[in-house]
Motif scaffolding. Structure first.
Motif, mmCIF file in Angstrom:
data_model
loop_
_atom_site.group_PDB
_atom_site.id
_atom_site.type_symbol
_atom_site.label_atom_id
_atom_site.label_comp_id
_atom_site.label_asym_id
_atom_site.label_seq_id
_atom_site.Cartn_x
_atom_site.Cartn_y
_atom_site.Cartn_z
ATOM 1 N N VAL A 22 0.985 -1.153 0.482
ATOM 2 C CA VAL A 22 -0.509 -0.033 0.026
ATOM 3 C C VAL A 22 0.616 1.688 -0.182
ATOM 4 N N GLY A 23 1.620 1.288 0.972
ATOM 5 C CA GLY A 23 3.301 2.416 0.736
ATOM 6 C C GLY A 23 2.856 2.934 -0.782
ATOM 7 N N PRO A 24 4.271 1.706 -1.193
ATOM 8 C CA PRO A 24 4.835 2.313 -2.510
ATOM 9 C C PRO A 24 3.754 2.772 -3.646
ATOM 10 N N ALA A 25 2.974 2.121 -3.499
ATOM 11 C CA ALA A 25 1.479 2.190 -4.725
ATOM 12 C C ALA A 25 0.904 3.833 -3.760
ATOM 13 N N LEU A 26 0.879 4.142 -2.437
ATOM 14 C CA LEU A 26 0.521 5.334 -2.554
ATOM 15 C C LEU A 26 1.135 6.578 -3.381
ATOM 16 N N TRP A 27 1.976 6.678 -3.644
ATOM 17 C CA TRP A 27 3.493 7.256 -3.776
ATOM 18 C C TRP A 27 3.385 6.978 -5.120
ATOM 19 N N LEU A 28 3.502 6.259 -5.907
ATOM 20 C CA LEU A 28 2.815 6.377 -7.557
ATOM 21 C C LEU A 28 1.992 7.336 -7.931
ATOM 22 N N VAL A 29 0.136 7.288 -6.654
ATOM 23 C CA VAL A 29 -0.113 8.249 -7.852
ATOM 24 C C VAL A 29 0.444 9.599 -8.668
ATOM 25 N N GLN A 44 11.410 15.510 -24.974
ATOM 26 C CA GLN A 44 11.481 13.940 -25.855
ATOM 27 C C GLN A 44 10.359 13.155 -25.368
ATOM 28 N N LEU A 45 10.083 13.571 -24.114
ATOM 29 C CA LEU A 45 8.409 12.881 -23.374
ATOM 30 C C LEU A 45 7.514 12.390 -24.202
ATOM 31 N N GLU A 46 7.692 14.106 -23.932
ATOM 32 C CA GLU A 46 5.751 14.132 -25.322
ATOM 33 C C GLU A 46 6.047 12.960 -26.439
ATOM 34 N N GLN A 47 6.880 12.925 -27.256
ATOM 35 C CA GLN A 47 6.153 12.434 -28.296
ATOM 36 C C GLN A 47 6.181 10.665 -28.579
ATOM 37 N N ARG A 48 7.617 10.446 -27.892
ATOM 38 C CA ARG A 48 7.489 9.180 -26.794
ATOM 39 C C ARG A 48 6.136 8.442 -25.916
ATOM 40 N N TYR A 49 6.289 9.675 -24.763
ATOM 41 C CA TYR A 49 5.746 8.573 -23.961
ATOM 42 C C TYR A 49 4.286 8.899 -23.840
ATOM 43 N N PRO A 50 2.898 9.693 -23.749
ATOM 44 C CA PRO A 50 2.670 10.927 -24.069
ATOM 45 C C PRO A 50 0.875 11.003 -22.631
ATOM 46 N N PHE A 51 1.635 8.649 -22.704
ATOM 47 C CA PHE A 51 -0.103 8.652 -21.705
ATOM 48 C C PHE A 51 1.007 7.664 -20.397
ATOM 49 N N LEU A 52 2.262 7.492 -20.700
ATOM 50 C CA LEU A 52 3.181 7.354 -19.499
ATOM 51 C C LEU A 52 2.631 7.571 -17.745
ATOM 52 N N GLY A 53 1.607 8.819 -17.713
ATOM 53 C CA GLY A 53 2.237 9.577 -16.234
ATOM 54 C C GLY A 53 0.469 8.679 -15.889
ATOM 55 N N ILE A 56 0.822 4.894 -14.805
ATOM 56 C CA ILE A 56 1.422 4.576 -13.884
ATOM 57 C C ILE A 56 0.805 5.174 -12.672
ATOM 58 N N SER A 57 0.094 6.157 -12.836
ATOM 59 C CA SER A 57 -1.116 6.076 -11.612
ATOM 60 C C SER A 57 -2.707 5.128 -11.885
ATOM 61 N N GLY A 58 -2.948 4.655 -13.160
ATOM 62 C CA GLY A 58 -4.121 3.800 -12.972
ATOM 63 C C GLY A 58 -2.958 2.855 -12.515
ATOM 64 N N ILE A 59 -1.972 2.235 -12.706
ATOM 65 C CA ILE A 59 -1.577 1.007 -12.099
ATOM 66 C C ILE A 59 -1.292 0.636 -11.053
ATOM 67 N N SER A 60 -1.017 2.040 -10.180
ATOM 68 C CA SER A 60 -0.443 2.267 -8.968
ATOM 69 C C SER A 60 -2.262 1.842 -8.133
ATOM 70 N N ILE A 63 -3.084 -1.647 -8.071
ATOM 71 C CA ILE A 63 -2.467 -1.647 -6.783
ATOM 72 C C ILE A 63 -3.304 -1.593 -5.534
ATOM 73 N N ILE A 64 -3.400 -0.472 -5.522
ATOM 74 C CA ILE A 64 -4.641 -0.009 -4.084
ATOM 75 C C ILE A 64 -5.448 -1.136 -3.752
ATOM 76 N N LEU A 65 -6.206 -0.756 -5.020
ATOM 77 C CA LEU A 65 -7.969 -1.398 -4.731
ATOM 78 C C LEU A 65 -7.546 -3.095 -4.713
ATOM 79 N N TYR A 66 -6.584 -3.430 -4.285
ATOM 80 C CA TYR A 66 -6.180 -5.095 -5.133
ATOM 81 C C TYR A 66 -5.516 -5.116 -2.719
#
Length: 193
Positions: A22-29, A44-53, A56-60, A63-66
């Motif tokens: 739960v601790g690491p997941a709360l920090w990932l949001v 350089q990030l905007e062109q390659r990974y615009p959805f990365l944030g 990461i927030s979705g995965i965290s 994990i919080i739900l789990y």
């Protein structure tokens, strides 16, 4: 008047896992939100990974739900079966399948010296605990299916048995034995009545 409340016993393995994650997941949001907010400042990030944030927030959040569901994982005892409620999938075991209910020390089933260091640290409070082992005649589903949903420590590695680590192991043992003997008596009355 008899209590109709179903006895519930929290599964310690899932509680330890939830506490650890739960601790690491709360920090990932907020980290994901900051990354999303910071992407426009880093072309350089905007062109390659615009959805990365968002990823990461979705995965965290998953994990919080789990971890929330893992804290609620338990064993419940009913009139004709007991149910192992994992975070995602409950499995009922009929008392007809049960051969033996016995207390065993957790470290005799899963010796700590055979475990990886990270797993040993995660479950360090478990090694000295007494757990309930329920030997069964068979599983209600194929073993590979149960392994998909069950924590690896819930299934005995050398026997056809469940390993149930709960805080009140004596209470679980009494509930299982009492309800199983009541179930047997009911079955005998049906056959002879």
């Amino acid at each position: 008047m008899k209590s109709t409340k179903t006895p519930r016993f929290g599964l310690l393995l899932y509680q330890a896992l939830a506490k650890h994650w739960v601790g690491p997941a709360l920090w990932l949001v907020p980290a994901g939100i900051l990354l999303w907010w910071g992407v426009p400042q880093a072309p350089q990030l905007e062109q390659r990974y615009p959805f990365l944030g968002f990823v990461i927030s979705g995965i965290s959040l998953l994990i919080i739900l789990y971890t929330f569901l893992a804290r609620r994982a338990h064993v419940s005892c009913h009139k004709s079966n007991f149910t192992v409620h994992t975070p995602l999938y409950p499995v009922a075991f009929s008392y007809q399948r049960v051969e033996l209910v016995r207390p065993v020390e957790f470290k005799t089933i899963f010796p700590p010296e055979n475990e990886k260091n990270s797993r040993w640290r995660l479950y360090k409070n478990m090694w000295g605990k007494t757990v309930i082992v329920v030997n069964v005649k068979g599983y209600p589903f194929p073993k590979w299916w149960l392994k998909l949903w069950f924590h690896p420590y819930l299934m005995h590695p050398r026997e056809m048995a469940l390993v149930l680590p709960v805080e009140d192991w004596m209470g679980l043992s009494r509930s299982l034995e009492s309800l199983r003997s009541n179930w047997r008596e009911t079955q005998l009355q049906r056959r002879h009545g």
